[in-house]
Design an enzyme around this catalytic site. Sequence first.
Site, PDB file in Angstrom:
ATOM      1  N   CYS A 278     -15.759  10.827   1.226  1.00 24.34           N
ATOM      2  CA  CYS A 278     -14.767  10.453   0.203  1.00 24.34           C
ATOM      3  C   CYS A 278     -14.016   9.224   0.710  1.00 24.34           C
ATOM      4  O   CYS A 278     -13.366   9.265   1.763  1.00 24.34           O
ATOM      5  CB  CYS A 278     -13.791  11.598  -0.078  1.00 24.34           C
TER       6      CYS A 278
ATOM      7  N   CYS B 291     -10.309   9.809   1.254  1.00 22.23           N
ATOM      8  CA  CYS B 291     -10.046  10.617   2.461  1.00 22.23           C
ATOM      9  C   CYS B 291     -10.156   9.738   3.700  1.00 22.23           C
ATOM     10  O   CYS B 291      -9.381   9.901   4.653  1.00 22.23           O
ATOM     11  CB  CYS B 291     -11.022  11.784   2.563  1.00 22.23           C
TER      12      CYS B 291
ATOM     13  N   GLY C  66     -13.599   7.124 -16.879  1.00 22.85           N
ATOM     14  CA  GLY C  66     -13.782   6.039 -15.914  1.00 22.85           C
ATOM     15  C   GLY C  66     -13.363   6.394 -14.505  1.00 22.85           C
ATOM     16  O   GLY C  66     -13.155   5.503 -13.676  1.00 22.85           O
TER      17      GLY C  66
ATOM     18  N   HIS D 135      -6.004  10.407  -8.002  1.00 21.54           N
ATOM     19  CA  HIS D 135      -5.173   9.248  -7.673  1.00 21.54           C
ATOM     20  C   HIS D 135      -4.426   8.816  -8.918  1.00 21.54           C
ATOM     21  O   HIS D 135      -4.925   8.951 -10.036  1.00 21.54           O
ATOM     22  CB  HIS D 135      -6.000   8.089  -7.106  1.00 21.54           C
TER      23      HIS D 135
HETATM   24  P1  AMP Z   1     -10.684   5.255 -10.960  1.00 26.77           P
HETATM   25  O1  AMP Z   1     -11.617   4.353 -11.703  1.00 26.77           O
HETATM   26  O2  AMP Z   1      -9.581   5.806 -11.774  1.00 26.77           O
HETATM   27  O3  AMP Z   1     -11.433   6.316 -10.164  1.00 26.77           O
HETATM   28  O4  AMP Z   1      -9.973   4.316  -9.915  1.00 26.77           O
HETATM   29  C1  AMP Z   1     -10.479   4.040  -8.661  1.00 26.77           C
HETATM   30  C2  AMP Z   1      -9.790   2.783  -8.194  1.00 26.77           C
HETATM   31  O5  AMP Z   1      -9.965   2.671  -6.800  1.00 26.77           O
HETATM   32  C3  AMP Z   1     -10.351   1.497  -8.823  1.00 26.77           C
HETATM   33  O6  AMP Z   1      -9.306   0.831  -9.511  1.00 26.77           O
HETATM   34  C4  AMP Z   1     -10.843   0.709  -7.610  1.00 26.77           C
HETATM   35  O7  AMP Z   1     -10.608  -0.664  -7.735  1.00 26.77           O
HETATM   36  C5  AMP Z   1     -10.050   1.327  -6.469  1.00 26.77           C
HETATM   37  N1  AMP Z   1     -10.664   1.256  -5.163  1.00 26.77           N
HETATM   38  C6  AMP Z   1     -11.922   1.626  -4.824  1.00 26.77           C
HETATM   39  N2  AMP Z   1     -12.106   1.459  -3.504  1.00 26.77           N
HETATM   40  C7  AMP Z   1     -10.948   0.978  -2.992  1.00 26.77           C
HETATM   41  C8  AMP Z   1     -10.512   0.594  -1.692  1.00 26.77           C
HETATM   42  N3  AMP Z   1     -11.309   0.672  -0.625  1.00 26.77           N
HETATM   43  N4  AMP Z   1      -9.249   0.135  -1.539  1.00 26.77           N
HETATM   44  C9  AMP Z   1      -8.445   0.038  -2.612  1.00 26.77           C
HETATM   45  N5  AMP Z   1      -8.776   0.398  -3.860  1.00 26.77           N
HETATM   46  C10 AMP Z   1     -10.021   0.849  -4.058  1.00 26.77           C
END
Ligand code: AMP
Length: 111
Positions: A4, A7, A92, A99
């Site tokens: 994850c 995580c 999405g 989060h």
């Molecule tokens: P969701 O689409 O609601 O699952 O949001 C996941 C979010 O995590 C997206 O807006 C991504 O841009 C963000 N994300 C994915 N990997 C990372 C990372 N390593 N650091 C910061 N944000 C991330």
Amino acid sequence: MENCIFCKIVAGQLPASKVYEDDDMIVFKDIRPIAKIHLLAVPKQHFKLLSELNEERRALVGRMLEKIASNAPAFGLSEGYRLIINQGEEAGQSVPHLHIHILGGQKLGWE
Ligand code: AMP
């Protein structure tokens, strides 16, 4: 939880632009911002969905919301902000660890 990404960020195994941390959660900058300020509030405990809330997690999410509100000025969001929690693939949700998106720093549209 193994494999994850959030995580791993919580455990310090992956880098993140952290802006806040306490016993319950970390808050860091989204890597692909969709607003001038785009933060993610991530509970340290791994679970994916609000449908997985139990008494302990309900209290945890409540504390997260309170701390987002009390820290909003420090995050540069004293003029207002929007919270989004994507739930499931159709919404999405790309990361299967709950989060809260925190968006602001500009006038937000609604499309
Ligand atoms: P969701 O689409 O609601 O699952 O949001 C996941 C979010 O995590 C997206 O807006 C991504 O841009 C963000 N994300 C994915 N990997 C990372 C990372 N390593 N650091 C910061 N944000 C991330």
